[in-house]
Design an enzyme around this catalytic site. Sequence first.
Site, mmCIF file in Angstrom:
data_model
loop_
_atom_site.group_PDB
_atom_site.id
_atom_site.type_symbol
_atom_site.label_atom_id
_atom_site.label_comp_id
_atom_site.label_asym_id
_atom_site.label_seq_id
_atom_site.Cartn_x
_atom_site.Cartn_y
_atom_site.Cartn_z
ATOM 1 C CD GLU A 128 -2.765 1.023 2.481
ATOM 2 O OE1 GLU A 128 -3.805 0.354 2.379
ATOM 3 O OE2 GLU A 128 -2.401 1.597 3.527
ATOM 4 C CE1 TYR A 177 7.365 -0.058 -3.937
ATOM 5 C CE2 TYR A 177 5.790 1.718 -3.736
ATOM 6 C CZ TYR A 177 6.829 0.982 -3.215
ATOM 7 O OH TYR A 177 7.327 1.289 -1.981
#
Length: 133
Positions: free
Chosen positions: A90, A101
């Site tokens: 997260e 990411y």
Amino acid sequence: MTSAFDPAYGEAWNQGQCLGILSLPDTWLTFAQVEEVAVGFALNRFLVEEAELLLLAVAPEQRRQGVARALIERTAADAERRGARRLLLEVRADNEAIDLYRQAQFAEIGRRRDYYRGPSGLRDAITLARPLG
């Protein structure tokens, strides 16, 4: 921990939080070193068929040199060895690490509105997942 996270968002964990999570089964910490000096870490946990990258931190002077990517790949390999089928994380919606990411094969699977509080207001949290295996 303290140099890697912007204090305005309160994302760094304190010592008690770290010790608490590390005492749980299937939680592990991976360090990155340069010339025997710790320059980053990944704090992770495994649960059933999923692993979660809880914290990823790299010293500011070591950023953009592959340290974070190496920690992600090591976490993914360790998670897969433990039986995970996907790796979750997260991140604050305006965190510059989102590009990293995405390059590391994570895709958005969810969003929590107004989850993080920062100096200029609330920010969404984005949940990302990467398939393993």
